[in-house]
Design a protein around this motif. Structure first.
Motif, mmCIF file in Angstrom:
data_model
loop_
_atom_site.group_PDB
_atom_site.id
_atom_site.type_symbol
_atom_site.label_atom_id
_atom_site.label_comp_id
_atom_site.label_asym_id
_atom_site.label_seq_id
_atom_site.Cartn_x
_atom_site.Cartn_y
_atom_site.Cartn_z
ATOM 1 N N CYS A 4 0.762 -1.206 0.157
ATOM 2 C CA CYS A 4 0.003 -0.218 -0.027
ATOM 3 C C CYS A 4 0.812 1.276 0.132
ATOM 4 O O CYS A 4 0.497 2.293 -0.547
ATOM 5 C CB CYS A 4 -1.005 0.112 1.282
ATOM 6 S SG CYS A 4 -2.121 -1.417 1.086
ATOM 7 N N TYR A 5 2.131 1.398 0.808
ATOM 8 C CA TYR A 5 2.869 2.603 0.927
ATOM 9 C C TYR A 5 3.384 2.488 -0.527
ATOM 10 O O TYR A 5 3.660 3.782 -0.881
ATOM 11 C CB TYR A 5 3.843 2.089 1.812
ATOM 12 C CG TYR A 5 4.811 3.228 2.131
ATOM 13 C CD1 TYR A 5 4.664 4.298 2.823
ATOM 14 C CD2 TYR A 5 6.361 2.954 1.556
ATOM 15 C CE1 TYR A 5 5.537 5.364 2.904
ATOM 16 C CE2 TYR A 5 7.316 3.861 1.729
ATOM 17 C CZ TYR A 5 6.748 5.337 2.392
ATOM 18 O OH TYR A 5 7.734 6.167 2.746
ATOM 19 N N GLU A 6 3.961 1.505 -1.065
ATOM 20 C CA GLU A 6 4.542 1.682 -2.672
ATOM 21 C C GLU A 6 3.503 2.099 -3.306
ATOM 22 O O GLU A 6 4.140 2.894 -4.289
ATOM 23 C CB GLU A 6 4.891 0.345 -2.940
ATOM 24 C CG GLU A 6 6.401 -0.211 -2.272
ATOM 25 C CD GLU A 6 6.735 -1.774 -2.663
ATOM 26 O OE1 GLU A 6 6.497 -2.184 -3.800
ATOM 27 O OE2 GLU A 6 7.110 -2.251 -1.520
ATOM 28 N N TYR A 7 2.289 1.575 -3.473
ATOM 29 C CA TYR A 7 1.275 1.978 -4.513
ATOM 30 C C TYR A 7 1.119 3.626 -4.294
ATOM 31 O O TYR A 7 0.755 4.312 -5.232
ATOM 32 C CB TYR A 7 0.058 1.264 -4.415
ATOM 33 C CG TYR A 7 0.163 -0.118 -4.711
ATOM 34 C CD1 TYR A 7 0.948 -0.623 -5.792
ATOM 35 C CD2 TYR A 7 -0.545 -1.372 -4.091
ATOM 36 C CE1 TYR A 7 1.001 -1.727 -6.241
ATOM 37 C CE2 TYR A 7 -0.250 -2.512 -4.640
ATOM 38 C CZ TYR A 7 0.332 -3.079 -5.794
ATOM 39 O OH TYR A 7 0.468 -4.135 -6.108
ATOM 40 N N THR A 8 1.002 3.930 -2.962
ATOM 41 C CA THR A 8 0.646 5.292 -2.701
ATOM 42 C C THR A 8 1.838 6.202 -3.252
ATOM 43 O O THR A 8 1.659 7.132 -4.056
ATOM 44 C CB THR A 8 0.766 5.584 -1.248
ATOM 45 O OG1 THR A 8 -0.360 4.853 -0.630
ATOM 46 C CG2 THR A 8 0.336 6.962 -0.948
ATOM 47 N N ALA A 11 1.120 6.178 -7.009
ATOM 48 C CA ALA A 11 0.096 6.970 -7.326
ATOM 49 C C ALA A 11 0.460 8.677 -7.240
ATOM 50 O O ALA A 11 0.208 9.272 -8.223
ATOM 51 C CB ALA A 11 -1.158 6.918 -6.385
ATOM 52 N N PHE A 12 1.005 9.142 -6.258
ATOM 53 C CA PHE A 12 1.848 10.331 -6.163
ATOM 54 C C PHE A 12 2.445 10.847 -7.375
ATOM 55 O O PHE A 12 2.455 11.823 -7.953
ATOM 56 C CB PHE A 12 2.436 10.700 -5.013
ATOM 57 C CG PHE A 12 3.057 11.846 -4.733
ATOM 58 C CD1 PHE A 12 4.582 12.179 -5.132
ATOM 59 C CD2 PHE A 12 2.451 13.031 -4.198
ATOM 60 C CE1 PHE A 12 4.869 13.441 -5.065
ATOM 61 C CE2 PHE A 12 2.777 14.186 -3.932
ATOM 62 C CZ PHE A 12 4.120 14.563 -4.425
ATOM 63 N N LEU A 24 -6.626 6.476 -5.111
ATOM 64 C CA LEU A 24 -6.121 5.257 -4.775
ATOM 65 C C LEU A 24 -7.083 4.302 -3.785
ATOM 66 O O LEU A 24 -7.554 5.010 -2.756
ATOM 67 C CB LEU A 24 -4.684 5.541 -3.988
ATOM 68 C CG LEU A 24 -3.940 4.191 -3.449
ATOM 69 C CD1 LEU A 24 -3.418 3.596 -4.566
ATOM 70 C CD2 LEU A 24 -2.978 4.765 -2.533
ATOM 71 N N SER A 26 -8.682 0.989 -1.872
ATOM 72 C CA SER A 26 -8.573 -0.009 -1.063
ATOM 73 C C SER A 26 -9.832 -0.600 -0.497
ATOM 74 O O SER A 26 -10.773 -0.144 -1.065
ATOM 75 C CB SER A 26 -7.612 0.479 0.188
ATOM 76 O OG SER A 26 -7.256 -0.617 0.953
#
Length: 101
Positions: A4-8, A11-12, A24, A26
């Motif tokens: 989730c951290y990587e996907y955030t 996305a940024f 994003l 979830s």
């Protein structure tokens, strides 16, 4: 949860490059997870924010109005507005295509 951290971050990066909003999504399962993640081990490059130099030392306006290269509004020139719209849209689509997971 580290994903989730990587996907955030991804996305940024997509939002910065395409200058478009990014959503994003979830689900409730992930929202209720409790996991320890070592954020120092996650290596995802962050896209630097850049601002183009101002034309003739003017002011920076974020109005959504199409402008010529010298900063003058192109609101009466429909051909210029359409050209800039298509150029901007094509750029956003090209950038967004790189981030589709």
């Amino acid at each position: 949860m580290a994903e989730c951290y990587e996907y955030t971050i991804q996305a940024f990066n997509a939002a910065e490059e395409s200058r478009s909003p990014v959503i994003l999504l979830s689900d409730a399962f992930l929202g209720h997870l409790n996991e320890v993640a070592d954020l120092d081990t996650i290596v995802v490059p962050v896209v630097p924010r850049t601002l183009e130099p101002l034309a003739s030392g003017g002011i920076r306006l974020f109005s959504g109005v199409a402008t010529y290269a010298d900063g003058e509004p192109a609101t009466a020139d429909s051909d210029e507005f359409i050209r800039q719209y298509h150029e901007s849209r094509d750029n956003r689509l090209e950038v967004a295509g790189r981030y589709v997971l």
